[in-house]
Design a protein around this motif. Structure first.
Motif, PDB file in Angstrom:
ATOM      1  N   VAL A  46      47.362  36.533  33.690  1.00  0.00           N
ATOM      2  CA  VAL A  46      45.977  36.297  33.280  1.00  0.00           C
ATOM      3  C   VAL A  46      45.689  36.981  31.940  1.00  0.00           C
ATOM      4  O   VAL A  46      45.090  36.387  31.040  1.00  0.00           O
ATOM      5  N   SER A  47      46.139  38.231  31.774  1.00  0.00           N
ATOM      6  CA  SER A  47      45.884  38.936  30.503  1.00  0.00           C
ATOM      7  C   SER A  47      46.668  38.314  29.358  1.00  0.00           C
ATOM      8  O   SER A  47      46.113  37.975  28.331  1.00  0.00           O
ATOM      9  N   ASP A  48      47.981  38.209  29.548  1.00  0.00           N
ATOM     10  CA  ASP A  48      48.851  37.872  28.427  1.00  0.00           C
ATOM     11  C   ASP A  48      48.852  36.394  28.093  1.00  0.00           C
ATOM     12  O   ASP A  48      48.860  36.023  26.924  1.00  0.00           O
ATOM     13  N   SER A  49      48.856  35.546  29.125  1.00  0.00           N
ATOM     14  CA  SER A  49      48.975  34.120  28.837  1.00  0.00           C
ATOM     15  C   SER A  49      47.627  33.413  28.776  1.00  0.00           C
ATOM     16  O   SER A  49      47.464  32.452  28.045  1.00  0.00           O
ATOM     17  N   LEU A  50      46.674  33.847  29.575  1.00  0.00           N
ATOM     18  CA  LEU A  50      45.394  33.135  29.590  1.00  0.00           C
ATOM     19  C   LEU A  50      44.322  33.854  28.771  1.00  0.00           C
ATOM     20  O   LEU A  50      43.241  33.326  28.552  1.00  0.00           O
ATOM     21  N   GLY A  51      44.622  35.077  28.353  1.00  0.00           N
ATOM     22  CA  GLY A  51      43.686  35.812  27.512  1.00  0.00           C
ATOM     23  C   GLY A  51      42.393  36.207  28.209  1.00  0.00           C
ATOM     24  O   GLY A  51      41.346  36.353  27.571  1.00  0.00           O
ATOM     25  N   CYS A  52      42.439  36.360  29.522  1.00  0.00           N
ATOM     26  CA  CYS A  52      41.236  36.786  30.267  1.00  0.00           C
ATOM     27  C   CYS A  52      41.533  38.124  30.946  1.00  0.00           C
ATOM     28  O   CYS A  52      42.672  38.576  30.993  1.00  0.00           O
ATOM     29  N   VAL A  53      40.483  38.713  31.496  1.00  0.00           N
ATOM     30  CA  VAL A  53      40.671  39.939  32.261  1.00  0.00           C
ATOM     31  C   VAL A  53      41.032  39.534  33.697  1.00  0.00           C
ATOM     32  O   VAL A  53      40.374  38.687  34.278  1.00  0.00           O
ATOM     33  N   PRO A  54      42.095  40.109  34.268  1.00  0.00           N
ATOM     34  CA  PRO A  54      42.415  39.789  35.658  1.00  0.00           C
ATOM     35  C   PRO A  54      41.502  40.549  36.622  1.00  0.00           C
ATOM     36  O   PRO A  54      41.170  41.715  36.370  1.00  0.00           O
ATOM     37  N   GLY A  55      41.132  39.877  37.681  1.00  0.00           N
ATOM     38  CA  GLY A  55      40.279  40.519  38.679  1.00  0.00           C
ATOM     39  C   GLY A  55      40.856  40.347  40.067  1.00  0.00           C
ATOM     40  O   GLY A  55      41.623  39.420  40.336  1.00  0.00           O
ATOM     41  N   PHE A  56      40.501  41.269  40.948  1.00  0.00           N
ATOM     42  CA  PHE A  56      40.996  41.232  42.313  1.00  0.00           C
ATOM     43  C   PHE A  56      39.806  41.460  43.239  1.00  0.00           C
ATOM     44  O   PHE A  56      39.176  42.513  43.184  1.00  0.00           O
ATOM     45  N   VAL A  57      39.497  40.473  44.057  1.00  0.00           N
ATOM     46  CA  VAL A  57      38.470  40.682  45.073  1.00  0.00           C
ATOM     47  C   VAL A  57      39.189  41.256  46.280  1.00  0.00           C
ATOM     48  O   VAL A  57      40.263  40.776  46.647  1.00  0.00           O
ATOM     49  N   THR A  58      38.620  42.288  46.873  1.00  0.00           N
ATOM     50  CA  THR A  58      39.281  42.880  48.045  1.00  0.00           C
ATOM     51  C   THR A  58      38.271  43.465  49.013  1.00  0.00           C
ATOM     52  O   THR A  58      37.183  43.894  48.612  1.00  0.00           O
ATOM     53  N   MET A  59      38.644  43.477  50.273  1.00  0.00           N
ATOM     54  CA  MET A  59      37.861  44.153  51.301  1.00  0.00           C
ATOM     55  C   MET A  59      38.469  45.528  51.570  1.00  0.00           C
ATOM     56  O   MET A  59      37.971  46.277  52.396  1.00  0.00           O
ATOM     57  N   ASN A  60      39.602  45.800  50.919  1.00  0.00           N
ATOM     58  CA  ASN A  60      40.337  47.053  51.161  1.00  0.00           C
ATOM     59  C   ASN A  60      40.530  47.779  49.826  1.00  0.00           C
ATOM     60  O   ASN A  60      41.656  47.979  49.367  1.00  0.00           O
ATOM     61  N   TYR A  61      39.411  48.146  49.230  1.00  0.00           N
ATOM     62  CA  TYR A  61      39.434  48.662  47.857  1.00  0.00           C
ATOM     63  C   TYR A  61      40.339  49.890  47.652  1.00  0.00           C
ATOM     64  O   TYR A  61      41.149  49.902  46.719  1.00  0.00           O
ATOM     65  N   PRO A  62      40.251  50.921  48.507  1.00  0.00           N
ATOM     66  CA  PRO A  62      41.095  52.090  48.235  1.00  0.00           C
ATOM     67  C   PRO A  62      42.581  51.733  48.209  1.00  0.00           C
ATOM     68  O   PRO A  62      43.317  52.157  47.318  1.00  0.00           O
ATOM     69  N   MET A  63      43.005  50.920  49.168  1.00  0.00           N
ATOM     70  CA  MET A  63      44.415  50.536  49.244  1.00  0.00           C
ATOM     71  C   MET A  63      44.831  49.723  48.013  1.00  0.00           C
ATOM     72  O   MET A  63      45.888  49.967  47.417  1.00  0.00           O
TER      73      MET A  63
END
Lengths: 292, 343
Positions: A179-196
């Protein structure tokens, strides 16, 4: 930089986990894409400049509406979320796991080689094939947003958390780098287990990304615990976009905002609302979030 | 057990198998011993992309001395044979629902597990949902007074007309069909809330879109205590976004409406149970208990963690469905199937 207040999309597509009645009413109200556009315009007038949109079956018409109608206003930043998990779950129901694998490889074109390999019984389906498959899945899902200002591409929690549980941190990082290098966007991660997830991504060496997770003062849907979330917020390298800040209506916008302000890592909030007064109230309460 | 850890093997690497693997792999007291999968494609993928030891045969897994427990997530038809072999090999067993296709076989497996002193649990996952647990508590406390009726309904859009429906779910020979896939949950909830001691009647079912198996089933359970209720399962509801379960219970002093996300209760009088007169929402139940991990809900983790705790010598979860309970549901399923097939 992340927009500090982002409008979510669940309310537009009849997704209301708490109340089936509310979900039905919303689906009826937003049957026409113009009604969705109306809320986007209301949100804009209230100061919202970001919109999170999942690549679901109606994403295409919503994007078309924005392209056709947004005009000269400041651009509405798109916070894409993918995949449309429901589609893949239905495929599993229809054709089972093996059939789904084959079908995806075929549709993605995943290189003819991949489809052929899978056709031969998967003799050549090894770890290195998983990465191109992931890339072509991301490309296919992202095509709906072409021409729109995409700020972040989020991986939905069903996928983030599945891979996290499996310990596939390298795969999550590959996604981030793609996502960063090829698409030029910021990668994001939705999670229900944030600390992990925060810990796993850090250890795997990902240095850029946003984590979107539930965050509210009553600990609703925060796994494994509110305390673990708070500790992580104070030590994590990743910026956080908070969701479920009002815990399905258990917390007032004022209290929600007061809670979030304690954590400088929280740069942004995504919330769902469809009434102008609610949007205005929430935006007002959240003023200043992310600028600490 | 390998040191402090429980060695777990998984049989079946489809949608549930991979969910269970993710949940168990993230459990600090679990060591994944391996996964058994028939399909070569999935075996190759599991071995190379996930780095899991993949087995072609159950025997090879059972021979691994590090194995303490087996989690079974194959189509229902195969459960009887797989569970039996695991129990014979003296392994603790968690089996996806329904346990088998026959209440008689369920009861035999329950006896075998008991005789061998093994942990045994079936994946009736709604029992791990906090609103459903709260519903049972409300029934037991007598908040609704004398119960005279209930309904337990589950709807989904698993099969659709025009689809190929190639999965085992639509194959009668593999234990597919709406009664086994979804109806089993709705029947189990009745067993969870009210126990056994019922008679079955008014069984209806139809195959509409799958063409091979039942797509809609309804039946009535009349309890010896003098109340009865309807169980409905429908997996061709085009309006359903995903599987949705709803439970209603009527008593002479109140009524409750429960789904996995919400609980509403009406009581005629405030009897000191924490519910004021009239309708109220139980937000504590709706907000659920905290949990270790969340994947497709927290309930899948909660039920497996209870199994792991029992396997490591800890207490058995009072909500978990053991094989004996599953046999009660199994008897209803067997009887309903024989009515549907005209025998």
């Amino acid at each position: 930089m992340l927009d500090s207040v982002i409008l979510g999309d669940n309310q537009f597509f009849g997704i209301n986990h708490r109340s089936p009645d509310a979900a039905r009413q919303q689906e009826e109200r937003f049957r026409s894409v113009g009604a969705i556009g109306g809320v986007l315009s209301d949100a804009y007038e209230c100061g919202v400049r970001g919109f999170m949109l999942n690549t679901n079956s109606r994403a295409g018409e919503v994007c078309d509406w924005i392209r056709d109608n947004w005009g000269t206003r400041d651009p509405l930043g798109i916070y894409a979320s993918l995949p449309y998990a429901h589609k893949y779950a239905s495929m599993m129901n229809e054709m089972g796991a093996v059939g789904t694998f084959r079908e995806l490889a075929k549709r993605m074109g995943g290189g003819k080689g991949l489809a052929t390999a899978i056709g031969r019984g998967g003799r050549f389906l090894v770890a290195k094939d998983a990465v191109p498959l992931m890339r072509s899945l991301v490309d296919a899902e992202m095509s709906v947003f072409r021409g729109l200002p995409v700020r972040v591409i989020f991986l939905q929690n069903i996928v983030t958390d599945l891979l996290a549980g499996l310990g596939l941190w390298d795969m999550l990082c590959e996604y981030g780098r793609y996502v960063s290098d090829s698409l030029g966007c910021v990668p994001g991660f939705v999670t229900m287990n944030y600390p992990m997830v925060s810990q796993g991504l850090t250890q795997a060496g990902l240095d850029r990304g946003v984590i979107c997770t539930n965050l509210n003062p009553v600990g609703f849907n925060m796994f494994p615990s509110q305390e673990a979330y708070e500790e992580t917020l104070n030590s994590s390298r990743f910026d956080v976009m908070a969701m479920s800040i009002m815990a399905s209506g258990a917390v007032s916008p004022t209290d929600a905002a007061k809670y979030l302000r304690q954590f400088p890592r929280v740069k942004s909030v995504v919330f769902g609302a469809s009434k102008r007064a609610h949007i205005a109230e929430t935006v007002e309460c959240l003023r200043g979030i992310g600028q600490v | 057990m390998t040191g402090e850890k429980v060695g777990v093997g998984i049989v079946g690497f489809g949608r549930m198998g991979i969910t269970h693997l993710s949940i168990l792999n993230s459990h600090p007291q679990v060591e994944i011993v391996g996964v058994v999968e028939e399909a070569k494609l999935l075996r190759t993928f599991g071995g190379s992309a996930l780095g899991v030891r993949m087995y072609e045969s159950l025997d090879a897994l059972l021979d691994n001395p590090e194995l303490d427990a087996v989690v079974i997530a194959t189509p229902p038809k195969s459960h009887d044979m797989i569970v039996r072999r695991c129990l014979d090999a003296r392994k603790n067993v968690f089996c996806e629902k329904p346990l088998t296709e026959s209440g008689v076989a369920d009861a035999e497996l329950a006896q075998l597990a008991y005789d061998n002193g093994l942990v045994n649990q079936v994946g009736y996952v709604y029992r791990a949902v906090s609103t459903i647990r709260r519903a049972r508590e409300i029934v037991e406390l007598g908040v609704l007074g004398s119960i005279y009726g209930f309904s337990s309904t589950i709807r989904a859009s698993t099969v659709r007309s025009g689809q190929t429906n190639e999965s085992w779910r639509s194959a009668a020979g593999l234990g597919g069909g709406c009664l086994l896939e979804l109806g089993s949950h709705a029947i189990d909830l009745s067993v969870y809330l009210f126990g056994s001691g019922h008679t079955l009647s008014d069984v209806h079912g139809r195959s509409v879109v799958s063409g091979h198996v039942d797509d809609f089933v309804s039946l009535r359970l009349a309890y010896d205590l003098g109340f009865s209720g309807y169980v409905t399962a429908d997996w061709m509801d085009v309006s359903a976004r995903k599987a949705s379960l709803s439970l209603e219970v009527w008593g002479h002093m109140g009524r409750m409406i429960v789904n996995p996300h919400e609980m509403k209760i009406f009581v005629e009088k405030d009897e000191g149970h924490g519910f004021p007169r009239g309708w109220s929402s139980d937000t504590v139940a709706a907000h659920g208990e905290p949990g270790r991990f969340y994947l497709r809900g927290s309930e899948f983790t909660r039920q497996l963690d209870a199994f792991v705790t029992a396997c490591s010598g800890g207490a058995t979860c009072p909500h978990a469905c053991d094989f004996r309970d599953a046999a009660v549901t199994g008897n209803v399923i067997s009887e309903a199937r024989s009515v549907l097939s005209g025998h």
